[in-house]
Design a protein around this motif. Structure first.
Motif, short mmCIF file in Angstrom:
data_model
loop_
_atom_site.label_atom_id
_atom_site.label_comp_id
_atom_site.label_asym_id
_atom_site.label_seq_id
_atom_site.Cartn_x
_atom_site.Cartn_y
_atom_site.Cartn_z
N ASN A 18 17.73 53.03 -52.25
CA ASN A 18 18.02 53.06 -50.82
C ASN A 18 16.87 52.47 -50.01
OD1 ASN A 18 20.51 54.22 -51.19
ND2 ASN A 18 19.80 56.33 -50.85
N ARG A 21 17.12 48.76 -50.26
CA ARG A 21 18.25 48.28 -49.45
C ARG A 21 17.87 48.28 -47.97
NH1 ARG A 21 21.67 51.84 -50.96
NH2 ARG A 21 22.31 50.68 -52.81
N THR A 140 21.33 43.19 -50.08
CA THR A 140 21.72 44.59 -49.84
C THR A 140 22.54 45.14 -51.00
OG1 THR A 140 23.62 43.79 -48.59
CG2 THR A 140 21.64 44.39 -47.34
N GLU A 141 23.05 44.25 -51.86
CA GLU A 141 23.85 44.69 -53.01
C GLU A 141 23.02 44.82 -54.28
OE1 GLU A 141 26.97 45.61 -52.44
OE2 GLU A 141 26.50 45.07 -50.37
#
Length: 245
Positions: A18, A21, A140-141
């Protein structure tokens, strides 16, 4: 076995993923790109649990880190002269961010003159060994492929430590100590060209400050295979270059 996509981050806990990300999202909002570099990539490819979270920013790492602190909290240490920052997320996870850079050396063994505003590829080209000159551009993936311009993955597969250019040990003789650490830690070998270049750096060990040499020896002493690394330095006549005794 090839590591792909989200697999690169599979060993990480959810909080760490997280955090990466979030960094990626904030970087994108600022028009910047980020990539995991160096030790994370090397150790992940070796099947080891990565504990280095060094991120290169195509853009201003200081601006990005201040944005992270303002938008997500946590604690921040900024080292503006070097274009680097350490952001500790509110969950305690730490990330080191550095602006992509080029380096030039005014004299052998001098500290480098740093120019930021570079590309990720230019940043990889300034690094010590091919096995540390790989990057994982982040999305972000997950991860957008492996960037490996100097065939570091192949050197990992063959257990080889290889410098990127002929003046590597002249520019920074501390790399002599680092090479020994990697050879000992991973049971690797020096490639023939790198081995032949060691002599070029030994004569410049006296140009290093005592503090820089002490730092490298302290890192070596902390290695599980410290004795093997020291024996390699003795065999390569690096230790007499530090002190005649």
């Amino acid at each position: 076995t090839a590591v792909q996509g989200s697999d690169w981050l599979a060993p990480l806990d959810e909080a760490r993923r997280n955090g990466l990300r979030a960094i990626c999202l904030r970087a994108g909002a600022l028009g910047m790109r980020v990539a995991l570099v160096g030790g994370f990539v090397r150790d992940r490819l070796l099947g080891l649990a990565p504990d280095d979270f060094d991120l290169i920013v195509e853009g201003d790492a200081t601006t990005l880190s201040r944005d992270l602190e303002a938008s997500l909290g946590g604690a921040l240490r900024v080292h503006r002269p070097f274009g680097t920052a350490t952001w500790q997320a509110s969950d305690g996870h730490t990330f080191d961010l550095a602006s992509a850079r080029r380096e030039t050396y005014a004299a052998p063994a001098a500290l480098p003159t740093v120019t930021t505003g570079s590309s990720l590829l230019e940043d990889l080209a300034r690094r010590d060994f091919s096995i540390n000159a790989m990057a994982l551009p982040l999305t972000t993936e997950g991860v957008d492929g492996l960037l490996d311009p100097f065939d570091g993955r192949q050197d990992l597969a063959t257990g080889t430590v290889r410098v990127l250019h002929p003046l590597s040990f002249v520019d920074d003789p501390t790399r002599l100590f680092r090479a020994a650490r990697y050879v000992a830690r991973y049971d690797f070998k020096l490639d023939p060209t790198t081995s032949a270049l060691i002599g070029s750096g030994i004569g410049h060990l006296r140009d290093l400050s005592g503090d820089r040499i002490r730092h490298e020896l302290a890192l070596m002493a902390a290695e599980p295979a410290a004795a093997t690394a020291m024996a390699l330095l003795a065999e390569q006549t690096v230790l007499p270059g530090v002190h005649p005794a």
